[in-house]
Design a protein around this motif. Structure first.
Motif, PDB file in Angstrom:
ATOM      1  N   ALA A 110       0.819  -1.219   0.000  1.00  0.00           N
ATOM      2  CA  ALA A 110       0.000   0.000   0.000  1.00  0.00           C
ATOM      3  C   ALA A 110       0.847   1.260   0.000  1.00  0.00           C
ATOM      4  CB  ALA A 110      -0.934  -0.008   1.208  1.00  0.00           C
ATOM      5  N   SER A 111       1.975   1.262   0.708  1.00  0.00           N
ATOM      6  CA  SER A 111       2.780   2.471   0.778  1.00  0.00           C
ATOM      7  C   SER A 111       3.448   2.774  -0.563  1.00  0.00           C
ATOM      8  CB  SER A 111       3.833   2.360   1.889  1.00  0.00           C
ATOM      9  OG  SER A 111       4.660   1.233   1.696  1.00  0.00           O
ATOM     10  N   PHE A 112       3.842   1.742  -1.303  1.00  0.00           N
ATOM     11  CA  PHE A 112       4.395   1.968  -2.640  1.00  0.00           C
ATOM     12  C   PHE A 112       3.312   2.515  -3.564  1.00  0.00           C
ATOM     13  CE2 PHE A 112       5.460   0.819  -6.987  1.00  0.00           C
ATOM     14  CZ  PHE A 112       6.789   1.201  -7.087  1.00  0.00           C
ATOM     15  N   GLN A 113       2.118   1.962  -3.469  1.00  0.00           N
ATOM     16  CA  GLN A 113       1.022   2.424  -4.309  1.00  0.00           C
ATOM     17  C   GLN A 113       0.632   3.858  -3.970  1.00  0.00           C
ATOM     18  OE1 GLN A 113      -2.139  -0.492  -4.263  1.00  0.00           O
ATOM     19  NE2 GLN A 113      -0.781  -2.135  -4.962  1.00  0.00           N
ATOM     20  N   ALA A 114       0.718   4.234  -2.701  1.00  0.00           N
ATOM     21  CA  ALA A 114       0.438   5.617  -2.312  1.00  0.00           C
ATOM     22  C   ALA A 114       1.487   6.547  -2.899  1.00  0.00           C
ATOM     23  CB  ALA A 114       0.395   5.743  -0.795  1.00  0.00           C
ATOM     24  N   PHE A 115       2.742   6.096  -2.948  1.00  0.00           N
ATOM     25  CA  PHE A 115       3.809   6.895  -3.554  1.00  0.00           C
ATOM     26  C   PHE A 115       3.538   7.111  -5.045  1.00  0.00           C
ATOM     27  CE2 PHE A 115       7.489   5.451  -6.209  1.00  0.00           C
ATOM     28  CZ  PHE A 115       7.967   6.712  -6.535  1.00  0.00           C
ATOM     29  N   ILE A 116       3.121   6.065  -5.743  1.00  0.00           N
ATOM     30  CA  ILE A 116       2.792   6.207  -7.167  1.00  0.00           C
ATOM     31  C   ILE A 116       1.610   7.158  -7.348  1.00  0.00           C
ATOM     32  CG2 ILE A 116       2.008   5.001  -9.239  1.00  0.00           C
ATOM     33  CD1 ILE A 116       4.898   4.428  -8.531  1.00  0.00           C
ATOM     34  N   THR A 117       0.640   7.080  -6.456  1.00  0.00           N
ATOM     35  CA  THR A 117      -0.488   8.002  -6.518  1.00  0.00           C
ATOM     36  C   THR A 117      -0.016   9.436  -6.331  1.00  0.00           C
ATOM     37  OG1 THR A 117      -1.902   6.270  -5.575  1.00  0.00           O
ATOM     38  CG2 THR A 117      -2.781   8.497  -5.609  1.00  0.00           C
ATOM     39  N   ALA A 118       0.912   9.638  -5.402  1.00  0.00           N
ATOM     40  CA  ALA A 118       1.468  10.975  -5.196  1.00  0.00           C
ATOM     41  C   ALA A 118       2.195  11.460  -6.449  1.00  0.00           C
ATOM     42  CB  ALA A 118       2.424  10.962  -4.007  1.00  0.00           C
ATOM     43  N   TYR A 119       2.907  10.561  -7.120  1.00  0.00           N
ATOM     44  CA  TYR A 119       3.593  10.921  -8.358  1.00  0.00           C
ATOM     45  C   TYR A 119       2.569  11.384  -9.397  1.00  0.00           C
ATOM     46  CZ  TYR A 119       7.422  10.756 -11.749  1.00  0.00           C
ATOM     47  OH  TYR A 119       8.385  11.094 -12.657  1.00  0.00           O
ATOM     48  N   ARG A 120       1.453  10.667  -9.492  1.00  0.00           N
ATOM     49  CA  ARG A 120       0.404  11.044 -10.441  1.00  0.00           C
ATOM     50  C   ARG A 120      -0.161  12.418 -10.120  1.00  0.00           C
ATOM     51  NH1 ARG A 120      -3.687   7.625  -9.064  1.00  0.00           N
ATOM     52  NH2 ARG A 120      -4.942   8.703 -10.635  1.00  0.00           N
ATOM     53  N   VAL A 121      -0.390  12.671  -8.824  1.00  0.00           N
ATOM     54  CA  VAL A 121      -0.963  13.943  -8.399  1.00  0.00           C
ATOM     55  C   VAL A 121       0.006  15.094  -8.653  1.00  0.00           C
ATOM     56  CG1 VAL A 121      -1.727  15.272  -6.381  1.00  0.00           C
ATOM     57  CG2 VAL A 121      -2.499  12.907  -6.694  1.00  0.00           C
ATOM     58  N   LEU A 122       1.284  14.882  -8.341  1.00  0.00           N
ATOM     59  CA  LEU A 122       2.269  15.951  -8.416  1.00  0.00           C
ATOM     60  C   LEU A 122       2.758  16.232  -9.834  1.00  0.00           C
ATOM     61  CD1 LEU A 122       4.370  14.990  -5.273  1.00  0.00           C
ATOM     62  CD2 LEU A 122       2.938  17.018  -5.509  1.00  0.00           C
ATOM     63  N   LYS A 123       2.892  15.176 -10.639  1.00  0.00           N
ATOM     64  CA  LYS A 123       3.491  15.361 -11.966  1.00  0.00           C
ATOM     65  C   LYS A 123       2.551  15.074 -13.121  1.00  0.00           C
ATOM     66  CE  LYS A 123       8.390  15.025 -10.978  1.00  0.00           C
ATOM     67  NZ  LYS A 123       9.690  14.630 -11.569  1.00  0.00           N
ATOM     68  N   GLY A 124       1.376  14.566 -12.817  1.00  0.00           N
ATOM     69  CA  GLY A 124       0.403  14.320 -13.867  1.00  0.00           C
ATOM     70  C   GLY A 124       0.381  12.878 -14.328  1.00  0.00           C
ATOM     71  N   GLU A 160       0.372  11.500 -17.400  1.00  0.00           N
ATOM     72  CA  GLU A 160       1.307  11.105 -18.463  1.00  0.00           C
ATOM     73  C   GLU A 160       2.707  10.868 -17.913  1.00  0.00           C
ATOM     74  OE1 GLU A 160       3.029  12.761 -22.773  1.00  0.00           O
ATOM     75  OE2 GLU A 160       1.388  13.799 -21.750  1.00  0.00           O
ATOM     76  N   ALA A 161       3.160  11.776 -17.046  1.00  0.00           N
ATOM     77  CA  ALA A 161       4.491  11.626 -16.463  1.00  0.00           C
ATOM     78  C   ALA A 161       4.565  10.382 -15.592  1.00  0.00           C
ATOM     79  CB  ALA A 161       4.843  12.868 -15.644  1.00  0.00           C
ATOM     80  N   ALA A 162       3.507  10.114 -14.840  1.00  0.00           N
ATOM     81  CA  ALA A 162       3.491   8.926 -13.985  1.00  0.00           C
ATOM     82  C   ALA A 162       3.525   7.657 -14.824  1.00  0.00           C
ATOM     83  CB  ALA A 162       2.257   8.943 -13.089  1.00  0.00           C
ATOM     84  N   ASP A 163       2.765   7.650 -15.917  1.00  0.00           N
ATOM     85  CA  ASP A 163       2.759   6.491 -16.803  1.00  0.00           C
ATOM     86  C   ASP A 163       4.154   6.258 -17.370  1.00  0.00           C
ATOM     87  OD1 ASP A 163       0.609   4.747 -18.594  1.00  0.00           O
ATOM     88  OD2 ASP A 163       2.437   5.263 -19.704  1.00  0.00           O
ATOM     89  N   GLU A 164       4.819   7.316 -17.767  1.00  0.00           N
ATOM     90  CA  GLU A 164       6.168   7.193 -18.316  1.00  0.00           C
ATOM     91  C   GLU A 164       7.153   6.693 -17.271  1.00  0.00           C
ATOM     92  OE1 GLU A 164       7.054  11.048 -19.827  1.00  0.00           O
ATOM     93  OE2 GLU A 164       5.775  10.839 -21.612  1.00  0.00           O
ATOM     94  N   TRP A 165       6.988   7.165 -16.019  1.00  0.00           N
ATOM     95  CA  TRP A 165       7.918   6.741 -14.970  1.00  0.00           C
ATOM     96  C   TRP A 165       7.734   5.264 -14.641  1.00  0.00           C
ATOM     97  CZ3 TRP A 165       8.031   4.645 -10.076  1.00  0.00           C
ATOM     98  CH2 TRP A 165       9.251   4.731  -9.398  1.00  0.00           C
ATOM     99  N   VAL A 166       6.498   4.845 -14.479  1.00  0.00           N
ATOM    100  CA  VAL A 166       6.239   3.434 -14.171  1.00  0.00           C
ATOM    101  C   VAL A 166       6.708   2.544 -15.309  1.00  0.00           C
ATOM    102  CG1 VAL A 166       4.461   1.712 -13.690  1.00  0.00           C
ATOM    103  CG2 VAL A 166       4.330   3.956 -12.600  1.00  0.00           C
ATOM    104  N   ALA A 167       6.480   2.965 -16.546  1.00  0.00           N
ATOM    105  CA  ALA A 167       6.933   2.192 -17.704  1.00  0.00           C
ATOM    106  C   ALA A 167       8.456   2.083 -17.707  1.00  0.00           C
ATOM    107  CB  ALA A 167       6.443   2.842 -18.997  1.00  0.00           C
ATOM    108  N   ALA A 168       9.137   3.189 -17.405  1.00  0.00           N
ATOM    109  CA  ALA A 168      10.594   3.183 -17.388  1.00  0.00           C
ATOM    110  C   ALA A 168      11.131   2.318 -16.255  1.00  0.00           C
ATOM    111  CB  ALA A 168      11.111   4.617 -17.249  1.00  0.00           C
ATOM    112  N   LEU A 169      10.470   2.383 -15.100  1.00  0.00           N
ATOM    113  CA  LEU A 169      10.897   1.552 -13.977  1.00  0.00           C
ATOM    114  C   LEU A 169      10.726   0.071 -14.309  1.00  0.00           C
ATOM    115  CD1 LEU A 169      11.818   1.446 -10.968  1.00  0.00           C
ATOM    116  CD2 LEU A 169       9.396   1.333 -10.371  1.00  0.00           C
TER     117      LEU A 169
END
Length: 351
Positions: A181-195, A197-206
């Motif tokens: 859950a804490s990792f998923q909350a971090f990804i949610t924060a990434y989506r909120v802070l950077k949008g 599209e950026a979150a999708d690109e980051w997760v894809a790159a990871l």
């Protein structure tokens, strides 16, 4: 589980809309205008806990001893228990939900499953670490950190942003727990802070960077401490817990705090809400009040090394000041879109 949680969330929303559409029912209007019922106690409480039994049961024991209230606890993964609560709806036996992160609390609050907490409870925690609508209250703070192998890396070698972890230099060298859950909350924060599209690109790159997948934060820490993987993303308190057990001098793993403002530097919270069916349950309210009491807050400091949120209790000395880690651009109430994060992780094969 991802699709199930999303479907259940949609189902709960649909039921809520159907319920709103029935507001013209005279019986419903009569019920809504009925006088408030005085809170009652039967000295028993059913708790769903998304936090580990090893961490929480001693606190439950303290509460039972001081209050005389018997607590029946169902332990489980925060996301799975959230899905279960959505499925059970008004028929749930749970009276209180203790969550590992703010995202699950926000999702359940948006689905209308929580009652409103008294202002004196929510006001005991600083704004920014609790709900904006008094549907749940923050209990402890947990900083996201990068853990690294201190025998292989110098502190200056460690990335200061999570974006750096997706570069070729770190391929195969990063441990994550994407179902946690804490990792998923971090990804949610990434989506909120950077949008999105950026979150999708980051997760894809990871995902393309061959991350090492583990079940939970503790497993990530152990892998880094054993030299199995060079770095990992965890919550800070896991390191302090292990260091207490084996001695800081024996810790190969070390901590690095991402730079302020980076999505990887968020301070998430654990928190609790009272289910709507227990709105008049005095035992449920007493338990939530206990969680933000000085006694319980000190327990979290001494035993789990988390940040206390209620006034009057000091954080562990070895931790950076809480206000130095808080991202001013992030409202924790925005972490409720958990199902969208799970879909994103599933899209790229991480869960």
């Amino acid at each position: 589980m991802t699709n199930r949680f999303a479907a259940l969330a949609a189902g709960a929303t649909l039921l809520a809309l159907v319920g709103c559409g029935a507001s013209g029912d005279p019986a419903a209007e009569q019920e809504s205008s009925a006088p408030a019922v005085e809170a009652e106690s039967d000295d028993a409480l059913t708790l769903y806990s998304g936090r580990d039994e090893e961490l929480i049961q001693p606190l439950i024991d303290m509460f039972e001893e001081t209050s005389g209230i018997s607590v029946d606890v169902r332990y489980g993964n925060t996301a799975e228990l959230g899905a279960l609560l959505l499925e059970e709806g008004e028929q749930t036996p749970a009276q209180v939900f203790l969550s590992q992160d703010a995202g699950a609390l926000g999702a359940l609050g948006s689905a209308g499953l929580f009652t409103t907490l008294p202002e004196d409870v929510t006001a005991s925690v600083p704004a920014g670490f609790t709900s904006t609508d008094d549907s749940w209250v923050g209990v402890t703070g947990r900083a996201r950190v990068i853990v690294y192998d201190g025998e292989e890396l110098a502190a200056d070698d460690v990335p200061v942003t999570v974006d750096e972890l997706t570069t070729p230099e770190w391929a195969g060298r990063v441990g994550i727990a994407p179902s946690n859950a804490s990792f998923q909350a971090f990804i949610t924060a990434y989506r909120v802070l950077k949008g999105e599209e950026a979150a999708d690109e980051w997760v894809a790159a990871l995902a393309a960077n061959d991350p090492q997948i583990f079940e939970n934060n503790g497993a990530v820490l152990t892998a880094v401490n054993d030299g199995v993987v060079d770095t990992g993303l965890i919550n800070h308190y896991y390191w302090f817990g292990q260091a207490t057990e084996i001695g800081e001098e024996n810790m190969r793993a070390q901590l690095s705090y991402p730079e302020a403002g980076d999505p990887g530097s968020i301070v998430n919270v654990t928190g609790a809400g009272i289910l709507s069916g227990a709105a008049q349950d005095a035992d449920a309210l007493e338990f939530v009040e206990f969680l933000v009491s000085a006694e319980a807050q000190q327990y979290f400091v001494d035993e789990t090394f988390e940040y206390p949120l209620a006034e009057g209790v000091e954080a562990p000395e070895d931790l950076p000041a809480l206000d130095s880690l808080v991202n001013p651009d992030l409202d924790l109430s925005d972490l409720e879109s958990l199902e969208a994060t799970q879909e994103l992780l599933s899209k790229h094969g991480l869960i």
